[in-house]
Scaffold this active site. Sequence first.
Site, PDB file in Angstrom:
ATOM      1  N   GLY A 173      47.817  68.276  54.362  1.00 31.40           N
ATOM      2  CA  GLY A 173      46.939  69.483  55.039  1.00 31.40           C
ATOM      3  C   GLY A 173      47.603  70.112  56.257  1.00 31.40           C
ATOM      4  O   GLY A 173      48.801  70.471  56.260  1.00 31.40           O
ATOM      5  N   GLY A 174      47.040  70.122  57.446  1.00 25.20           N
ATOM      6  CA  GLY A 174      47.698  70.829  58.448  1.00 25.20           C
ATOM      7  C   GLY A 174      48.898  70.255  58.985  1.00 25.20           C
ATOM      8  O   GLY A 174      49.725  70.991  59.465  1.00 25.20           O
ATOM      9  N   GLY A 408      75.422  97.329  44.990  1.00 22.76           N
ATOM     10  CA  GLY A 408      74.667  97.069  46.282  1.00 22.76           C
ATOM     11  C   GLY A 408      75.030  95.715  47.020  1.00 22.76           C
ATOM     12  O   GLY A 408      74.964  95.544  48.310  1.00 22.76           O
ATOM     13  N   ALA A 409      75.433  94.566  46.384  1.00 19.61           N
ATOM     14  CA  ALA A 409      75.693  93.362  46.788  1.00 19.61           C
ATOM     15  C   ALA A 409      77.049  93.502  47.703  1.00 19.61           C
ATOM     16  O   ALA A 409      77.053  92.827  48.776  1.00 19.61           O
ATOM     17  CB  ALA A 409      75.886  92.557  45.683  1.00 19.61           C
TER      18      ALA A 409
HETATM   19  C1  HXC Z   1      41.670  59.667  59.983  1.00 20.23           C
HETATM   20  C2  HXC Z   1      43.337  58.445  58.717  1.00 20.23           C
HETATM   21  C3  HXC Z   1      43.763  59.682  58.172  1.00 20.23           C
HETATM   22  C4  HXC Z   1      43.018  60.864  58.626  1.00 20.23           C
HETATM   23  C5  HXC Z   1      44.724  58.259  57.043  1.00 20.23           C
HETATM   24  N1  HXC Z   1      44.070  57.396  58.113  1.00 20.23           N
HETATM   25  N2  HXC Z   1      44.625  59.549  57.142  1.00 20.23           N
HETATM   26  N3  HXC Z   1      42.498  58.542  59.813  1.00 20.23           N
HETATM   27  N4  HXC Z   1      42.229  60.796  59.559  1.00 20.23           N
HETATM   28  N5  HXC Z   1      43.322  62.098  58.121  1.00 20.23           N
HETATM   29  C6  HXC Z   1      44.088  56.259  58.203  1.00 20.23           C
HETATM   30  C7  HXC Z   1      43.623  55.319  57.160  1.00 20.23           C
HETATM   31  O1  HXC Z   1      42.123  55.237  57.496  1.00 20.23           O
HETATM   32  C8  HXC Z   1      44.194  53.882  57.404  1.00 20.23           C
HETATM   33  O2  HXC Z   1      43.508  53.212  58.594  1.00 20.23           O
HETATM   34  C9  HXC Z   1      45.398  54.362  57.738  1.00 20.23           C
HETATM   35  O3  HXC Z   1      45.405  55.537  58.397  1.00 20.23           O
HETATM   36  C10 HXC Z   1      46.420  54.230  56.759  1.00 20.23           C
HETATM   37  O4  HXC Z   1      45.925  55.190  55.575  1.00 20.23           O
HETATM   38  P1  HXC Z   1      46.004  54.585  54.119  1.00 20.23           P
HETATM   39  O5  HXC Z   1      45.231  55.475  53.464  1.00 20.23           O
HETATM   40  O6  HXC Z   1      45.737  53.165  54.177  1.00 20.23           O
HETATM   41  O7  HXC Z   1      47.430  54.705  53.827  1.00 20.23           O
HETATM   42  P2  HXC Z   1      48.240  55.100  52.518  1.00 20.23           P
HETATM   43  O8  HXC Z   1      47.553  54.366  51.505  1.00 20.23           O
HETATM   44  O9  HXC Z   1      49.520  54.923  52.802  1.00 20.23           O
HETATM   45  O10 HXC Z   1      47.910  56.781  52.065  1.00 20.23           O
HETATM   46  C11 HXC Z   1      48.041  57.600  53.350  1.00 20.23           C
HETATM   47  C12 HXC Z   1      47.521  59.019  53.167  1.00 20.23           C
HETATM   48  C13 HXC Z   1      45.919  58.785  52.786  1.00 20.23           C
HETATM   49  C14 HXC Z   1      48.206  59.660  51.820  1.00 20.23           C
HETATM   50  C15 HXC Z   1      47.904  59.932  54.197  1.00 20.23           C
HETATM   51  O11 HXC Z   1      45.581  58.056  54.089  1.00 20.23           O
HETATM   52  C16 HXC Z   1      45.276  60.173  52.810  1.00 20.23           C
HETATM   53  O12 HXC Z   1      45.142  60.771  51.887  1.00 20.23           O
HETATM   54  N6  HXC Z   1      44.727  60.550  53.988  1.00 20.23           N
HETATM   55  C17 HXC Z   1      43.753  61.637  54.114  1.00 20.23           C
HETATM   56  C18 HXC Z   1      44.591  62.690  53.740  1.00 20.23           C
HETATM   57  C19 HXC Z   1      43.960  64.209  54.433  1.00 20.23           C
HETATM   58  O13 HXC Z   1      43.269  64.556  53.564  1.00 20.23           O
HETATM   59  N7  HXC Z   1      43.939  64.642  55.508  1.00 20.23           N
HETATM   60  C20 HXC Z   1      43.248  65.828  56.044  1.00 20.23           C
HETATM   61  C21 HXC Z   1      43.683  66.964  55.348  1.00 20.23           C
HETATM   62  S1  HXC Z   1      43.100  68.403  55.843  1.00 20.23           S
HETATM   63  P3  HXC Z   1      43.455  51.808  58.809  1.00 20.23           P
HETATM   64  O14 HXC Z   1      42.666  51.440  59.712  1.00 20.23           O
HETATM   65  O15 HXC Z   1      42.996  51.172  57.359  1.00 20.23           O
HETATM   66  O16 HXC Z   1      44.801  51.563  58.827  1.00 20.23           O
HETATM   67  C22 HXC Z   1      43.886  68.920  57.092  1.00 20.23           C
HETATM   68  C23 HXC Z   1      43.182  70.185  57.722  1.00 20.23           C
HETATM   69  C24 HXC Z   1      43.898  71.040  58.840  1.00 20.23           C
HETATM   70  O17 HXC Z   1      44.733  68.416  57.543  1.00 20.23           O
HETATM   71  C25 HXC Z   1      44.229  72.263  58.431  1.00 20.23           C
HETATM   72  C26 HXC Z   1      44.946  72.941  59.689  1.00 20.23           C
HETATM   73  C27 HXC Z   1      45.336  74.358  59.040  1.00 20.23           C
END
Ligand code: HXC
Length: 514
Positions: A173-174, A408-409
């Site tokens: 994402g961001g 041209g290159a």
């Molecule tokens: C809050 C988060 C988080 C998030 C992960 N965690 N992503 N907490 N916000 N975005 C936390 C989990 O709850 C977990 O907490 C710990 O981090 C580790 O995550 P896991 O899932 O256990 O790890 P892993 O299996 O290695 O997977 C990592 C991951 C996955 C691939 C990053 O966590 C994931 O898909 N996260 C969400 C990604 C996402 O969709 N983000 C938002 C994108 S939208 P605990 O307490 O269990 O340790 C965006 C919009 C912005 O960013 C746009 C701006 C232009």
Amino acid sequence: MKHTGQDIIKELQDRREQARLGGGTTRIDRQHAAGKLTARERIDVLLDPGSFEEIDMFVVHRTRDFGMDGNTIAGDGVITGSGRINGRLTYVFSQDFTVFGGSLSAAHASKIVKVLKLAIQNGAPVIGLNDSGGARIQEGVDSLGGYADVFLQNALASGVVPQISVIMGPCAGGAVYSPAMTDFTFMVRGSSYMFVTGPDVVKTVTSEEVTAEQLGGAETHTTISSVADGAFDNDLEALAEIRRLVGFLPSHNAAGLPHLACDDNPARTTPALDSLIPENTNMPYDMRELVTSLADHGDFFELQEDFAKNILTGFVRLNGSPVGVVANQPMVLAGCLDIDSSRKAARFVRFCDAFNISILTLVDVPGFMPGTAQEYGGIIKHGAKLLFAYAEATVPKVTLITRKAYGGAYDVMSSKHLRGDANYAWPTAEIAVMGAKGAVEILYRSELGDAEKIAARTADYETRFANPFIAAERGFVDDVIIPQNSRFRIIQAFEKLRGKRQQNPAKKFGNIPL
Ligand code: HXC
């Protein structure tokens, strides 16, 4: 209760100790088990020993929703501050995946923004070590706003201080857009990913089944998308290479270049270069050999090595001074310019120009790549990027034509006409509108049935145009040089250009064909 001095210091030490633990030992162990260093370990490897000074260690988020009230961890998932790389001031932020997955809250973003502002104000490179699950889901729009605050600072810092991103974990994402706005992005193979939306969302929306690695792993981004400038096997290698890269860069756009004392003889000759060009002008040779033989100690920091391999880009030192190199690579697609190579080289030229890094251009180019794929893909606009970048660049520009400079290159590749300062050619150079075969086929179409006549016409064209002397007669090349002397001639040219002053007409900025 009144605190004694000892109590207060103890409390500070305890708080620091707690902050250093981030998300706790279990999550740290998980990080290590995944082959990753922790955010703090990465900083220790990146910076000179003992030089890191942390700021904002005690910052916490201010969210109350989704069970976050009271669920705070000092530092809020990113470690920020400054230190030194080979003695030079460098700002750094390092996301801590053990704390809420390194996700970005408003507080987390404000720490990154502070570091970026300090880097701009104090004129030092900023390095981001990215390991983040993206927007902190519990924060909603506060997190999105935080990202935009970071993006704004990335844009303001661009062209002022070098910005380097290292992707050392998932970046979704961001989390991918800030790196994309920086000058260089590097990844770690096997443990880092970059995508706007992950495999699950991709499947829902487009029905494509793809793994995270295929979608946004290091191989994808270094060979297909060109989002990343390079990839390394592990955290340690990545951080060591970033230190090496910083060594080539100035601290800011008005700073001098990091000059090193050079013990590689600037007048060193390389007799092997006299026979680098094969007898048959259609045979390839490795342009990388020329780059490394010119460079001090053969040291070449190559960028985008696995993308658009028909052009080489990267940094070398010549007599101790950093120089950006752009070189056609005859080993791939005969070195011709296409969409990818034009984009790759244009961005590199602009980086060099923005940071006053001189550019050495090594030319062996048979022209632009023909075909519908290229035309439909917009080769005209993308090729124009490189043309534009070279034309507006005011840094010292030295060009060496080793063999072909066709069509041209020829113009594009830092020709005299685009304000090349010192343009040299080897005796093997062929500077013409096109190769002899193509030229004869157009000029003497009616004689194509007569092989003998065509052979004579081709030989005649080659004698007249397949050499550097017609260009030299017009002053389009300043001199024809003996290959083995190239290092000395090029170093001498750059040294004479040290005092170069050149300004483009006053404007807000030029409108490069994006
Ligand atoms: C809050 C988060 C988080 C998030 C992960 N965690 N992503 N907490 N916000 N975005 C936390 C989990 O709850 C977990 O907490 C710990 O981090 C580790 O995550 P896991 O899932 O256990 O790890 P892993 O299996 O290695 O997977 C990592 C991951 C996955 C691939 C990053 O966590 C994931 O898909 N996260 C969400 C990604 C996402 O969709 N983000 C938002 C994108 S939208 P605990 O307490 O269990 O340790 C965006 C919009 C912005 O960013 C746009 C701006 C232009």
